[in-house]
Design an enzyme around this catalytic site. Structure first.
Site, mmCIF file in Angstrom:
data_model
loop_
_atom_site.group_PDB
_atom_site.id
_atom_site.type_symbol
_atom_site.label_atom_id
_atom_site.label_comp_id
_atom_site.label_asym_id
_atom_site.label_seq_id
_atom_site.Cartn_x
_atom_site.Cartn_y
_atom_site.Cartn_z
ATOM 1 N N ARG A 242 0.861 -1.180 0.000
ATOM 2 C CA ARG A 242 0.000 0.000 0.000
ATOM 3 C C ARG A 242 0.899 1.231 0.000
ATOM 4 O O ARG A 242 1.968 1.241 0.611
ATOM 5 C CB ARG A 242 -0.902 0.019 1.250
ATOM 6 C CG ARG A 242 -2.077 -0.971 1.193
ATOM 7 C CD ARG A 242 -3.150 -0.546 0.215
ATOM 8 N NE ARG A 242 -4.358 -1.373 0.274
ATOM 9 C CZ ARG A 242 -4.559 -2.453 -0.487
ATOM 10 N NH1 ARG A 242 -3.609 -2.852 -1.313
ATOM 11 N NH2 ARG A 242 -5.683 -3.136 -0.397
ATOM 12 N N GLU A 271 -4.478 7.507 -4.608
ATOM 13 C CA GLU A 271 -4.793 6.824 -5.858
ATOM 14 C C GLU A 271 -6.166 7.283 -6.359
ATOM 15 O O GLU A 271 -7.086 7.438 -5.573
ATOM 16 C CB GLU A 271 -4.800 5.301 -5.635
ATOM 17 C CG GLU A 271 -3.462 4.741 -5.236
ATOM 18 C CD GLU A 271 -3.471 3.221 -5.068
ATOM 19 O OE1 GLU A 271 -4.502 2.588 -5.328
ATOM 20 O OE2 GLU A 271 -2.426 2.688 -4.668
ATOM 21 N N HIS A 290 -2.006 0.356 -9.773
ATOM 22 C CA HIS A 290 -2.540 -0.592 -8.794
ATOM 23 C C HIS A 290 -3.176 -1.793 -9.522
ATOM 24 O O HIS A 290 -4.378 -2.051 -9.431
ATOM 25 C CB HIS A 290 -3.561 0.082 -7.885
ATOM 26 C CG HIS A 290 -3.820 -0.687 -6.620
ATOM 27 N ND1 HIS A 290 -4.166 -0.092 -5.431
ATOM 28 C CD2 HIS A 290 -3.802 -2.015 -6.372
ATOM 29 C CE1 HIS A 290 -4.354 -1.027 -4.493
ATOM 30 N NE2 HIS A 290 -4.143 -2.198 -5.048
HETATM 31 C C1 8YV Z 1 -7.380 -4.527 -5.649
HETATM 32 C C2 8YV Z 1 -5.991 -5.061 -3.655
HETATM 33 O O1 8YV Z 1 -6.682 -3.442 -6.052
HETATM 34 O O2 8YV Z 1 -6.913 -7.047 -2.856
HETATM 35 C C3 8YV Z 1 -6.381 -5.962 -2.546
HETATM 36 O O3 8YV Z 1 -6.143 -5.590 -1.383
HETATM 37 O O4 8YV Z 1 -5.347 -4.085 -3.474
HETATM 38 C C4 8YV Z 1 -6.373 -5.428 -5.032
HETATM 39 O O5 8YV Z 1 -6.684 -6.710 -5.188
HETATM 40 C C5 8YV Z 1 -8.505 -3.867 -5.137
HETATM 41 O O6 8YV Z 1 -8.722 -3.944 -3.837
HETATM 42 C C6 8YV Z 1 -9.658 -4.094 -6.061
HETATM 43 O O7 8YV Z 1 -10.690 -4.779 -5.588
#
Ligand code: 8YV
Length: 324
Positions: A242, A271, A290
């Site tokens: 992150r 983001e 991301h």
């Molecule tokens: C996705 C993520 O970007 O699972 C996570 O924590 O960062 C990624 O898989 C996002 O959350 C989309 O759903």
């Protein structure tokens, strides 16, 4: 079971939306889209179930969701969720661990390769018509095979990354993890390749450092100026965790001062990355939007798991993947 009110706050594949609509009253409204925000908060007033990701579900949002029973996140990361507030309300949180591990590790290793071999920069060299003669040492990259990879955070994704590095590219792996990992017993294939060390030693001894830790109160700002200074001169930094784990100003100083060779970043403190962020165009930075889990197959699998979690929770059953 009576039809309940479900609010979808991030787009779902049609087949998963249909699963929910077959059983419940479903509203789709993504609060990150200005035109849908009012609809989101209106539906929130009556929602028993939420499903989505990438939007903070905090005490303020929960106060506007008096009937909420379960939140099903389409993510493995849970830093967008105010866990004490959810617990205080008795709202269950589900997420999607496991199904995205290999894809996210692929993305991280792709960043290791892209930064070390300058892939994006050199592809642009061709695209922009600057390949007029054989390249020379000014455009050479650096070997990946055999280099020491330091992994900060040795959960599923960190271990999958270690397998790629050690078993695929002959890279010794050093890792830091909050809890002890018995590699010979838990990860026998990595027994001869991966060693657990204190964070300082991982940073000081690695040619490439990759972050795979979750964002928590303990890891927020973890990679600060002091820790970048511990890294080897000329090391490469990769972040697939992150953005909040990194002091981005300190990273820029380490890059601009020549201490770090390059950085591959799939995540950012803000983001989408703001247009005025120096990280967006920095010559030593390979930025990605991301995309850790962003493949057709994996996002489908995540949506299926999150939808099943929600349906099970609303039916009074134990979902497959709950938090806590
Ligand atoms: C996705 C993520 O970007 O699972 C996570 O924590 O960062 C990624 O898989 C996002 O959350 C989309 O759903």
């Amino acid at each position: 079971m009576p039809r309940q009110q479900v609010l979808v706050f991030r787009e779902l594949p049609p087949d998963q939306l249909a699963r929910l609509q077959a059983v419940h009253e479903v509203t789709v409204a993504n609060p990150r889209i200005e035109a849908q925000r009012d609809a989101f908060f209106a539906a929130l007033q009556r929602a028993q179930g939420l499903i989505g990701s990438s939007y903070p579900i905090d005490a303020e949002v929960l106060a506007r969701a008096p009937a909420l029973r379960v939140v099903s996140s389409i993510s493995v990361g849970i830093d967008n969720y105010d866990l004490p507030a959810l617990r205080a309300r008795g709202v269950m949180l589900c997420h999607t661990p496991g199904v995205l591990t290999e894809t996210t590790a692929d993305t991280l290793f792709a960043l290791v390769m892209a930064t070390s071999r300058r892939l994006v920069e050199l592809a642009n060299h061709v695209r922009e018509g600057r390949w007029q003669r054989n390249i020379d040492e000014r455009l050479f990259g650096w070997d990946v095979h055999g280099k020491t990879l330091g992994i900060v955070g040795f959960g599923r994704i960190g271990q999958a990354l270690a397998r790629r590095a050690a078993l695929g590219f002959g890279m010794p792996v050093l890792f830091h993890n909050r809890s002890a990992v018995d590699v010979p017993a838990e990860l026998p294939a990595l027994a001869a390749h991966a060693r657990q060390l204190p964070l300082h030693d991982v940073l000081a001894q690695s040619d490439i450092v990759a972050l795979t830790v979750p964002l928590t109160d303990e890891t927020r700002g973890l990679m600060d100026a002091a820790r970048f200074a511990v890294m080897k001169p000329g090391a490469i930094f990769v972040n697939g965790s992150r953005g909040g784990v990194v002091d981005e100003a300190a990273l820029l100083q380490a890059l601009d001062g020549g201490h770090l060779r390059a950085a591959g970043l799939d995540v950012f403190a803000t983001e989408p990355l703001p247009l005025d962020s120096p990280l967006r165009t920095h010559p030593k930075v390979t930025p990605l939007p991301h995309i850790g889990s962003a493949t057709h197959e994996t996002r489908q699998a995540m949506a299926e798991l999150a939808t099943s979690n929600l349906l099970q929770a609303l039916a009074g059953e134990r979902p497959r993947a709950t938090v806590g």
